[in-house]
Design a protein around this motif. Structure first.
Motif, mmCIF file in Angstrom:
data_model
loop_
_atom_site.group_PDB
_atom_site.id
_atom_site.type_symbol
_atom_site.label_atom_id
_atom_site.label_comp_id
_atom_site.label_asym_id
_atom_site.label_seq_id
_atom_site.Cartn_x
_atom_site.Cartn_y
_atom_site.Cartn_z
ATOM 1 N N GLU A 82 0.828 -1.218 0.000
ATOM 2 C CA GLU A 82 0.000 0.000 0.000
ATOM 3 C C GLU A 82 0.861 1.266 0.000
ATOM 4 O OE1 GLU A 82 -3.323 0.414 -0.357
ATOM 5 O OE2 GLU A 82 -3.531 -1.735 -0.690
ATOM 6 N N LEU A 83 1.984 1.222 0.722
ATOM 7 C CA LEU A 83 2.888 2.381 0.710
ATOM 8 C C LEU A 83 3.448 2.598 -0.694
ATOM 9 C CD1 LEU A 83 5.189 2.200 3.902
ATOM 10 C CD2 LEU A 83 3.560 3.996 3.341
ATOM 11 N N THR A 84 3.790 1.500 -1.338
ATOM 12 C CA THR A 84 4.322 1.589 -2.706
ATOM 13 C C THR A 84 3.278 2.209 -3.623
ATOM 14 O OG1 THR A 84 5.636 -0.379 -2.283
ATOM 15 C CG2 THR A 84 5.356 0.235 -4.589
ATOM 16 N N ALA A 85 2.039 1.724 -3.515
ATOM 17 C CA ALA A 85 0.963 2.260 -4.354
ATOM 18 C C ALA A 85 0.739 3.745 -4.051
ATOM 19 C CB ALA A 85 -0.322 1.474 -4.126
ATOM 20 N N LEU A 86 0.798 4.069 -2.766
ATOM 21 C CA LEU A 86 0.586 5.461 -2.350
ATOM 22 C C LEU A 86 1.618 6.395 -2.992
ATOM 23 C CD1 LEU A 86 -0.971 7.341 -0.359
ATOM 24 C CD2 LEU A 86 0.782 6.827 1.332
ATOM 25 N N MET A 87 2.833 5.911 -3.095
ATOM 26 C CA MET A 87 3.896 6.759 -3.652
ATOM 27 C C MET A 87 3.981 6.654 -5.177
ATOM 28 S SD MET A 87 6.881 6.678 -0.776
ATOM 29 C CE MET A 87 6.912 4.918 -0.461
ATOM 30 N N GLY A 88 3.014 5.980 -5.784
ATOM 31 C CA GLY A 88 2.952 5.985 -7.245
ATOM 32 C C GLY A 88 3.101 4.623 -7.896
ATOM 33 N N GLY A 89 3.371 3.589 -7.127
ATOM 34 C CA GLY A 89 3.474 2.253 -7.707
ATOM 35 C C GLY A 89 4.747 2.064 -8.505
ATOM 36 N N GLU A 90 4.610 2.121 -9.805
ATOM 37 C CA GLU A 90 5.757 1.940 -10.696
ATOM 38 C C GLU A 90 6.660 3.168 -10.687
ATOM 39 O OE1 GLU A 90 6.195 -0.721 -13.335
ATOM 40 O OE2 GLU A 90 5.144 -1.608 -11.621
ATOM 41 N N GLN A 91 7.922 2.943 -10.989
ATOM 42 C CA GLN A 91 8.819 4.076 -11.191
ATOM 43 C C GLN A 91 8.399 4.797 -12.466
ATOM 44 O OE1 GLN A 91 12.614 3.312 -12.775
ATOM 45 N NE2 GLN A 91 13.146 5.461 -12.629
ATOM 46 N N SER A 92 8.422 6.142 -12.412
ATOM 47 C CA SER A 92 7.960 6.915 -13.554
ATOM 48 C C SER A 92 9.154 7.429 -14.355
ATOM 49 C CB SER A 92 7.117 8.071 -13.025
ATOM 50 O OG SER A 92 6.726 8.885 -14.069
ATOM 51 N N LYS A 93 9.201 7.089 -15.635
ATOM 52 C CA LYS A 93 10.361 7.438 -16.477
ATOM 53 C C LYS A 93 10.265 8.860 -17.026
ATOM 54 C CE LYS A 93 12.375 3.158 -17.209
ATOM 55 N NZ LYS A 93 11.914 2.544 -15.961
ATOM 56 N N ILE A 94 11.414 9.395 -17.390
ATOM 57 C CA ILE A 94 11.456 10.742 -17.946
ATOM 58 C C ILE A 94 11.081 10.699 -19.434
ATOM 59 C CG2 ILE A 94 13.930 10.665 -18.556
ATOM 60 C CD1 ILE A 94 14.053 13.577 -17.374
ATOM 61 N N ALA A 95 10.430 11.775 -19.903
ATOM 62 C CA ALA A 95 9.976 11.806 -21.296
ATOM 63 C C ALA A 95 11.152 11.908 -22.269
ATOM 64 C CB ALA A 95 9.056 13.001 -21.499
ATOM 65 N N VAL A 96 10.927 11.396 -23.462
ATOM 66 C CA VAL A 96 11.869 11.595 -24.574
ATOM 67 C C VAL A 96 11.021 12.062 -25.753
ATOM 68 C CG1 VAL A 96 13.629 10.550 -26.043
ATOM 69 C CG2 VAL A 96 13.182 9.586 -23.786
ATOM 70 N N ALA A 97 11.337 13.239 -26.301
ATOM 71 C CA ALA A 97 10.547 13.763 -27.415
ATOM 72 C C ALA A 97 10.804 12.934 -28.675
ATOM 73 C CB ALA A 97 10.919 15.217 -27.664
ATOM 74 N N ASP A 98 9.793 12.827 -29.526
ATOM 75 C CA ASP A 98 9.983 12.099 -30.782
ATOM 76 C C ASP A 98 11.112 12.724 -31.592
ATOM 77 O OD1 ASP A 98 7.949 10.458 -30.099
ATOM 78 O OD2 ASP A 98 6.407 11.578 -31.199
ATOM 79 N N ARG A 99 11.090 14.048 -31.597
ATOM 80 C CA ARG A 99 12.195 14.739 -32.285
ATOM 81 C C ARG A 99 12.916 15.614 -31.276
ATOM 82 N NH1 ARG A 99 11.487 17.988 -37.108
ATOM 83 N NH2 ARG A 99 9.278 18.370 -36.765
ATOM 84 N N PRO A 100 14.223 15.419 -31.134
ATOM 85 C CA PRO A 100 14.949 16.205 -30.137
ATOM 86 C C PRO A 100 14.934 17.689 -30.495
ATOM 87 C CG PRO A 100 16.465 14.822 -31.438
ATOM 88 C CD PRO A 100 15.079 14.476 -31.864
#
Ligand code: GDP
Length: 297
Positions: A82-100
């Motif tokens: 429940e603590l894991t879920a509370l803090m967001g569950g999965e690790q959230s990755k940083i975005a990468v734009a389709d075109r830099p």
């Protein structure tokens, strides 16, 4: 150490449940009360506490205890999940734009660690992701802020785009993006103006930058030592700018942990990174499960 009080209380509460067989209703009642107090003491938002404790109670009452676990261990497992879920569950990755380039806007109140974190993030992207970042000095109100970013850039040997304090932040950012394209740099990280308090002028300016640039990420930098205030700040910035994630700084200090535990459920935006010290290599990916394990020992 961060979370010390919370960790101690949760661990000692759960240790008391040593019996065998099913988790008894009495056990759950006592445990729920203690968990509630522990979270409130850690400065977790009261609505978040209420929901959290309800979830645990529902799951723990009558939970079949796996043969290999004592009821205490079973409850630890539930609390950890429940603590894991509370803090967001999965690790959230940083975005990468389709075109830099990928454009990241850094926002936050003065003193939260925004400029330091801007440098740290560039360093992490270069080191871990093999990216070429550009730092952009768009805090045009304070010459000291531009200088601070230049110093950070020099320390890291990462380029800093700046036009002093006479230009407009939207212009600066647009030119910086153009420059990044020409130089084949793939992340543009914009250090925007901060203030001591949230005010309309600041929000208007940030909103203008957002509208003009359509950044791939808007990261709010908040100081975890400020507890409930950090959560209020996050709520406010999120309402006005629809941020994409939070970077929590100063988790190396003795924060009680309330901000880390409340921000995701109050804003519905993930914590993406955590600041673990003043040095420019002390930024880490945020892993909800690892943090939950750290709290529960
Ligand atoms: P800004 O006003 O938001 O740009 O904040 P700064 O980047 O100038 O940082 C304010 C202070 O917080 C500085 O002394 C930083 O070294 C310190 N700081 C930033 N992040 C961290 C962190 O993760 N841990 C610790 N201990 N200090 C930090």
């Amino acid at each position: 150490m961060a979370f010390e009080g919370l960790a101690d209380r949760l661990q000692s509460t759960i240790k008391k449940m040593t019996g065998k067989g099913k988790v008894s209703e009495q056990d759950v009642k006592v445990m729920a009360r203690e968990v509630r107090l522990a979270l409130l003491e850690a400065d977790v938002n009261f609505k978040v506490v209420k929901e959290f404790v309800n979830n645990i109670r529902t799951r723990a009452v009558g939970a079949e205890v796996m043969e290999s676990l004592t009821p205490g261990q079973q409850v630890i497992k539930i609390v950890k999940e429940e603590l894991t879920a509370l803090m967001g569950g999965e690790q959230s990755k940083i975005a990468v734009a389709d075109r830099p380039p990928t454009v990241i806007m850094m926002v936050g109140l003065q003193g939260a660690g925004k400029t330091t974190t801007t440098g740290k993030l560039a360093n992490l992207l270069r080191k871990k992701h093999n990216r070429k970042p550009l730092l952009v000095a768009a805090d045009v109100y304070r010459p000291a802020a531009v200088d601070q970013l230049k110093t950070v850039g020099k320390q890291l040997n990462i380029p800093v785009f700046e036009k002093g304090t006479d230009a407009n932040p939207v212009e600066i950012a647009n030119e910086a993006i153009q420059y990044a394209k020409e130089e084949h740099l793939d992340y543009v990280i914009i250090d925007t103006a901060g203030r001591l308090h949230i005010d309309t002028d600041l929000m208007d300016e940030l909103y203008q930058i957002k509208q003009n640039l359509s950044p791939d990420e808007i990261f709010l930098v908040v100081d975890s030592m400020t507890g409930q205030d950090a959560v209020n700040v996050a709520e406010n910035f999120n309402e006005q700018l629809d941020i994409t994630g939070v970077i929590l700084t100063k988790l190396d200090g003795d924060t009680r942990g309330g901000a880390a535990l409340s921000i995701k459920s109050v804003t519905n935006k993930p914590i993406k990174f955590i600041g673990m010290g003043e040095k420019l290599d002390q930024l880490e990916d945020f892993h909800p499960d690892r943090m939950a394990s750290r709290i529960l020992g």
